[in-house]
Write a protein that holds these residues in place. Structure first.
Motif, PDB file in Angstrom:
ATOM      1  N   UNK A 262      31.239  90.591  45.023  1.00  0.00           N
ATOM      2  CA  UNK A 262      30.609  91.681  44.283  1.00  0.00           C
ATOM      3  C   UNK A 262      29.094  91.558  44.303  1.00  0.00           C
ATOM      4  N   UNK A 263      28.600  90.370  44.602  1.00  0.00           N
ATOM      5  CA  UNK A 263      27.163  90.199  44.707  1.00  0.00           C
ATOM      6  C   UNK A 263      26.566  90.900  45.909  1.00  0.00           C
ATOM      7  N   UNK A 264      27.394  91.338  46.833  1.00  0.00           N
ATOM      8  CA  UNK A 264      26.892  92.044  48.016  1.00  0.00           C
ATOM      9  C   UNK A 264      26.736  93.534  47.762  1.00  0.00           C
ATOM     10  N   UNK A 265      27.244  94.033  46.635  1.00  0.00           N
ATOM     11  CA  UNK A 265      27.099  95.452  46.319  1.00  0.00           C
ATOM     12  C   UNK A 265      25.644  95.742  45.936  1.00  0.00           C
ATOM     13  N   UNK A 266      25.143  96.868  46.414  1.00  0.00           N
ATOM     14  CA  UNK A 266      23.729  97.174  46.207  1.00  0.00           C
ATOM     15  C   UNK A 266      23.375  97.317  44.725  1.00  0.00           C
ATOM     16  N   UNK A 267      24.264  97.939  43.954  1.00  0.00           N
ATOM     17  CA  UNK A 267      23.965  98.123  42.528  1.00  0.00           C
ATOM     18  C   UNK A 267      23.829  96.778  41.815  1.00  0.00           C
ATOM     19  N   UNK A 268      24.689  95.820  42.175  1.00  0.00           N
ATOM     20  CA  UNK A 268      24.613  94.495  41.564  1.00  0.00           C
ATOM     21  C   UNK A 268      23.333  93.792  42.002  1.00  0.00           C
TER      22      UNK A 268
ATOM     23  N   UNK B 243      28.451  85.799  43.557  1.00  0.00           N
ATOM     24  CA  UNK B 243      28.546  85.430  44.978  1.00  0.00           C
ATOM     25  C   UNK B 243      29.929  84.900  45.333  1.00  0.00           C
ATOM     26  N   UNK B 244      30.684  84.459  44.332  1.00  0.00           N
ATOM     27  CA  UNK B 244      32.025  83.936  44.600  1.00  0.00           C
ATOM     28  C   UNK B 244      33.145  84.869  44.216  1.00  0.00           C
ATOM     29  N   UNK B 245      32.869  85.815  43.322  1.00  0.00           N
ATOM     30  CA  UNK B 245      33.901  86.753  42.862  1.00  0.00           C
ATOM     31  C   UNK B 245      34.048  87.885  43.873  1.00  0.00           C
ATOM     32  N   UNK B 246      35.258  88.051  44.376  1.00  0.00           N
ATOM     33  CA  UNK B 246      35.508  89.075  45.394  1.00  0.00           C
ATOM     34  C   UNK B 246      36.232  90.280  44.806  1.00  0.00           C
ATOM     35  N   UNK B 247      35.861  91.442  45.319  1.00  0.00           N
ATOM     36  CA  UNK B 247      36.520  92.696  44.962  1.00  0.00           C
ATOM     37  C   UNK B 247      36.465  93.619  46.173  1.00  0.00           C
ATOM     38  N   UNK B 248      37.612  94.253  46.466  1.00  0.00           N
ATOM     39  CA  UNK B 248      37.723  95.105  47.660  1.00  0.00           C
ATOM     40  C   UNK B 248      37.386  94.329  48.931  1.00  0.00           C
TER      41      UNK B 248
END
Length: 404
Positions: free
Chosen positions: A295-301, A286-291
Motif C-alpha cells: 500500500x506504500x506504493x499507492x500515490x495517495x499514501x 511498505x510491508x502491507x499488501x493490498x490488491x
C-alpha cells in the motif's frame, strides 16, 4: 549557527538509543506505567549511572555532567522516540533549573547532587490546570489567579508559630507528583493585600501531605493530586536570605526561564516521538499488501507520508534551533506538538484496522500528543502568546526578534 553535533552529543544519543532499544519497547513501556512508581526504576538507575541523564545540565561542582540544556534536549529526543516513562522531565527540566536559580548555597549543595545522580526525584506542584501559565508559555505568569490569587483556592502559605512555613491547599495535576521524593510547591503568601507567589520545598514524608495518583489520558505522563494539610515547608531561597530570596518578581522570572528551557526540551521530545511514529508507519505500509502490491506504493499514501515527513523535519529544525536559543522554545514546542498530533493521527489511519486496536502501540503516540497539548498548550495559545510578546499585532510596539 553550527548545527553539527559534537562527538560527545553523538555518543550520548547513540548510547541512549542502544539502551532504550533493548529495555524500552512498547511492551516494556506498558508494563512500566502500570507499576506503583509509573516507570521502570531499574532502567532509571541505569540511565542515571551510565549516562548521567538527570544530571546532564547540572554543573560539575554539584555532581552533574556539566553539559547545557541543549544536550538535555537532544537526549530527550531519544527518550521521546521510545516514549520513555520516567521522572526526567519533572526532575531535570522543571525542578533542577528552579533550585539552581533560586536556592541558597546550602540548598543547592544538599539537593542538586542526589538529583543529578538519580537517587532523588522532584516534581513541580502548581495549583489547578495552570502549568503552562505558571511557566509563562501561554500567558503572563505575573497575574495571581493561576496560583490561587491570595483569597482562596490554590495553595496558601503562612509563617509558622515556631518558625518555618506551613502550607495548606491542593494541586490537582502534578506531573510525577505521586512518586517524587521532593515537591516544589508554588504557593501564595502575604494575604490578599500583600499577596505574592513563592516556591517551597516539601519532603515526601512531611506530615499532612496526601498524594494520590490520578487516571490520565497518557499513562506515560503520570499525574497526581497533592493535598497539603498544614504541611511544614522550607522556602526555596531560605528565610534568612531576606526579602531578596522571596521576591516574587525573581520567582516568576525563574519560572518563566524554566518554561523556556522546558519548552525546548519538550519540543525535542515531541519530535523524537513524531519521527518514530512516522518511521513505524512507513515500515508498515511498505510491508502491507493490498490488491497484490504494497500500500506504500499507492500515490495517495506516498503524498500523505511526504507531507508528514516535511512537517516532522521542519519541527526538528525548529526544536534544534530552540535547543540553541531557548527563547524560541514556545514556538518550537507549538510546531513539534502539531507535528506529533498530525503524525500520530495519520499513523492510526494508515495502519488501518489494526491501528485502532488497544493491542497496537499507535495509540500511545496519539495519547502523548493529546496529553502534552493539555499540559503545555494548546498549540494556538502557544503561538498567540508568542505573537503578543513579539508585538506582531501591535503596530506601535517595537517587535521582539522571534525566529519562526
Amino acid at each position: 549557527m553550527d548545527a553539527a553535533f559534537t562527538a560527545e552529543q553523538d555518543e550520548i544519543r547513540r548510547t541512549l538509543r542502544e539502551i532504550l532499544g533493548k529495555r524500552c519497547g512498547p511492551d516494556e513501556v506498558k508494563a512500566a506505567v502500570r507499576t506503583a512508581a509509573g516507570y521502570d526504576r531499574e532502567l532509571w538507575q541505569q540511565l542515571s549511572q551510565r549516562i548521567g541523564l538527570p544530571g546532564l545540565a547540572v554543573a560539575e561542582e554539584y555532581g552533574g555532567v556539566g553539559c547545557t540544556s541543549a544536550d538535555l534536549a537532544l537526549a530527550c529526543e531519544e527518550t521521546g522516540r521510545a516514549l520513555l516513562p520516567s521522572p526526567l522531565l519533572a526532575t531535570a527540566a522543571l525542578c533542577v533549573p528552579l533550585i539552581t536559580a533560586l536556592g541558597t548555597a546550602a540548598q543547592r549543595s544538599a539537593l542538586l547532587p542526589p538529583l543529578a545522580a538519580g537517587g532523588l526525584t522532584a516534581a513541580l506542584a502548581v495549583p489547578g490546570p495552570a502549568l503552562a501559565t505558571a511557566l509563562a508559555l501561554t500567558g503572563d505568569n505575573a497575574a495571581g489567579p493561576w496560583s490561587g490569587g491570595g483569597r482562596a483556592g490554590g495553595v496558601q502559605a503562612r509563617a509558622g508559630a515556631e518558625g518555618g512555613w506551613r502550607l495548606y491547599g491542593e494541586a490537582a495535576q502534578v506531573l510525577d507528583g505521586h512518586s517524587a521524593s521532593l515537591l516544589l510547591v508554588a504557593a501564595h503568601t502575604g494575604g490578599f493585600a500583600r499577596s505574592r507567589t513563592l516556591l517551597f520545598l516539601v519532603r515526601e514524608d512531611a506530615p499532612g501531605l496526601v498524594r494520590s495518583r490520578q487516571t490520565t489520558l497518557d499513562e506515560t505522563r503520570p499525574q497526581a493530586r497533592i493535598q497539603l494539610r498544614d504541611v511544614p515547608a522550607e522556602l526555596l531561597g531560605g528565610d534568612e536570605a531576606g526579602e531578596k530570596a522571596g521576591e516574587e518578581a525573581g520567582v516568576l522570572e525563574a519560572l518563566a526561564a524554566t518554561g523556556r528551557t522546558a519548552s525546548a526540551v519538550l519540543a525535542a521530545e515531541a519530535v523524537g516521538a513524531a519521527g518514530q511514529a512516522l518511521s513505524r508507519t512507513v515500515e508498515y505500509v511498505c510491508g502491507r499488501e493490498q490488491f497484490g502490491r504494497a500500500i506504500g506504493s499507492f500515490q495517495a499514501v506516498k503524498h500523505r507520508l511526504a507531507d508528514l515527513y516535511v512537517q516532522v523535519e521542519a519541527a526538528r529544525s525548529a526544536a534544534y534551533y530552540a535547543a540553541w536559543d531557548p527563547r524560541q522554545g514556545a514556538l518550537a514546542l507549538a510546531q513539534a506538538l502539531e507535528a506529533l498530533r498530525m503524525t500520530a493521527g495519520e499513523a492510526i489511519q494508515l495502519h488501518g484496522g489494526i491501528g485502532f486496536t488497544w493491542e497496537h502501540d499507535a495509540h500511545l503516540y496519539f495519547k502523548r500528543a493529546a496529553a502534552d497539548e493539555l499540559l503545555f498548550g494548546p498549540v494556538h495559545r502557544l503561538r498567540a502568546y508568542a505573537a503578543d510578546r513579539a508585538g506582531l499585532f501591535t503596530p506601535s510596539a517595537t517587535p521582539e526578534k522571534v525566529a519562526v
